[in-house]
Design an enzyme around this catalytic site. Sequence first.
Site: not given
Length: 654
Positions: A80-81, A104, A408, A403, A125, A159
Site C-alpha cells: 500500500s502507499l 486514486k 417501541c 429505550c 490484490r 483498478e
Amino acid sequence: MDNKLKLMEQKVAALNEAAEIYYQGIGEKISNQEYDRLYDELEALEKETGIVLSNSPTVRVGYEVVSGLPKEHHPSPMLSLDKTKEPQALRQWLGEKDGLLSWKLDGLTIVLTYEDGRLQKAVTRGDGIEGEVITGNAKVFENIPLVIPEKGTVVVRGEAVISYSDFEEINRTLEDADARYKNPRNLCSGSVRQLNNEITARRHVRFYAFSLAQGGEAKFRHEQLEWLKTQGFETVEYVKVNAGNVEAWVDRFEKRIADFPLPSDGLVLIFDDIEYGKSLGATAKFPRDAIAFKWADELKETKLVEVLWNVSRTGSVNPIAVFEPVELEGTTVTRASVHNLSIVRELGLGEGDTITVYKANMIIPQIAENLTKSGTIKPPDKCPVCGSSTVIKNDNGVETLHCPNPECAAKRIKAFTHFVSRNAMNIEGLSEATLEKFIDEGFIREFADLFRLDRYRDNIIKLEGFGEKSFDNLTAAAKKASETTPARLLFSLGIPNIGAANAKVIAGACRNSWDKIQSITEEELSSIDGIGDVMAKGYVCFFHDENNLRTIRNLLEVLTLDESFEEAGGGILEGLTFVITGKVHIFENREAVKAKIEAAGGKTASAVSSRTDYLINNDIDSSSSKNKKAKELEIPIITEEDFIKILEGGKGNA
C-alpha cells in the site's frame, strides 16, 4: 489509436444495443444491412488495431460458474502507499523530479496477465501477498481488451470500479434495505468476486490501468500509460507535474470531485522516471516511488440549533446535532450524528453554541469542535418515540442512552423495512433511512399509516431530501401497492418462518380467501406440503395475538385485496416439492431458484419432510441438519446443475 479505439467502442455499443432490442422482441433499431455493415467495419478495425474489447459482438465470452476462487501468490508484494493530507508535502516529496499525478480510484486493484496477445489471467490484490484468481469475471468487465496487439508477456495493474450512477441504479433494484451496498467499492468488490460471471456482467464493472508491471519498453511512467492506450486499455486520468505546479494541480482535481463520475478517495503521485523510482526501494510497508494524497477536511463554523434524539432499531437513543446550514464539499449540510451520550458530554454541547463541522472522508458530516461549550444539552428521560423511561448504560466508560420498551415503534424498523420490500407490499421509494425518518417524525406508527401519508404532506415536503415531486411519487407508489394479493399481505406481516414461497402456498391452499388465511388451523396447516408443526404453531399463535389482529384490521381498511383464485396449471415440476439450502452459484440467489421452481409448477418448502422430493444443496457431502434429514428419509440431494437437468427434462442424482 485513440480515435480508432473510440470508434470501436461506438460501434460495439451500437451493435449491442441493436441486438438487445431485437432479441427482446421490441423491434429493430437498425436494418439487417446496417447491422452487417457496422459489424464488418468493427471486425476490420479489430484486425487493423489487434484489439478486441470484452463486449464486442465479434466475440462471445461464455458465462461460467466456478465452485470457488483459487488463491495465487503475487510474484512480488503489492504494498500500500504512504499517505499525506498536505499539498506542500507533495512538493517537498518530488524535489527536483517530475511526477505523474492521477486520481486514486476507490475500487478493487486487479493484475491482468496477457500471453501471446490474449488475456490469460486476472488476480485481485488481496492482502498484497496473495490474491484471488478472477479471470472469468475479468473477461466480462465492460472495457477490458481480451486481445491486444503486443504478443509478448504483458502484466497490467489497474483498478476495477463501478460508477456512482451504476451503483445507484443497482441499489434501486434491491428491495431489502439490508441487502443494499453502502458504497460503490463494496458493490465492486462483491461483483468482481462472484462465482457466476453472468452476475458480474450485469454490474457494469470497468477497469482503469494505472501501471505496467511487465511489457513494453519505456523509461518513463507517462510513456507506459500512453503505450497501454495503444493496446486498448483505458487508463487513469493523469497529468505530468513538478514541484512548481503540483499544488495547483491538486487544487484543480479537488474542484472536480463533486462531478467526478467514479469513486475516488484521493490522488496518487508517482515519480515519472521508472528506474529512479525503483532505485529508492521500499520500506516494510510502503514503496518509496509513490505517495497517496488524501483530501484535507474542509472545516466550517456554524451555530448549533438543537440536538435530536433518534431511536435505532436496537433501542439505542442516539443524538443528532442540528445546526445552521453550511456548505461543505459542494453540498449544504444541516445535521451530524454525535454517536453517543459520552460524546455529547465531551463536546459540552448546548443550543446556540458555536461549533466547527466537517465531512469525514468528504462524505459523513461530523462535529470537529465546540468553541463555546455551554453544556446545556441533557439526555431525554423519556423515549422520544414511545414515551417510555430511558436508561443510561455504561460500557467500558462509554455512556449510551436506551429505550427498554420492546414495543417501541422505532425498534420495529426491520418490520417496516420488510413490509415495504419488493416481495412483500412493494412500496417503491421507502428506504430504511426514510422509514426511520418518518418514525422519528411520528408520521408512521403502524403499517396502515404508510397508506395515509397525505395527512403529513406539508411536513414531509419540508424534510431534507424531500419535495413535492418525491412526495407525490411516494404516495403514488403506496396507492399502487395498496391493491395487492393475500399472499403478498401474508408475507409482508413478517410471521416467523413464513417466507414468500410459504405465503403463496398457504394462500393457495386457502383459495386466496383472507378470512380462511386468518382462521386456518394448525392441523390444516400441517397437512400442507412444506409446512411443519413448529411453523404451523407459530402461524396460529400470530393470528391469535390481539395486537397483530388490530394491525391487520387497520390494514384491511386501506388495502384492496384481490381474492380471485385460479387453479395452478401443469408444468414439468408439477407435484414435486423442493427444499433449497446452502449457497447458490448459478442462480443469483435462492429466491431466484424458488421462482424457477414455482414457474415450472413445483413447490418449495423451508424444511425437509417426508413430503419433500428433492433437497437442493451444492455441498452434497455437507453434515448440515437438512442433509442429515434428507439422508434419513432417503430423499435425493441434488446440486444446481442436477436441478437444471431436471428442468430440461433430464435426471438429477436421484
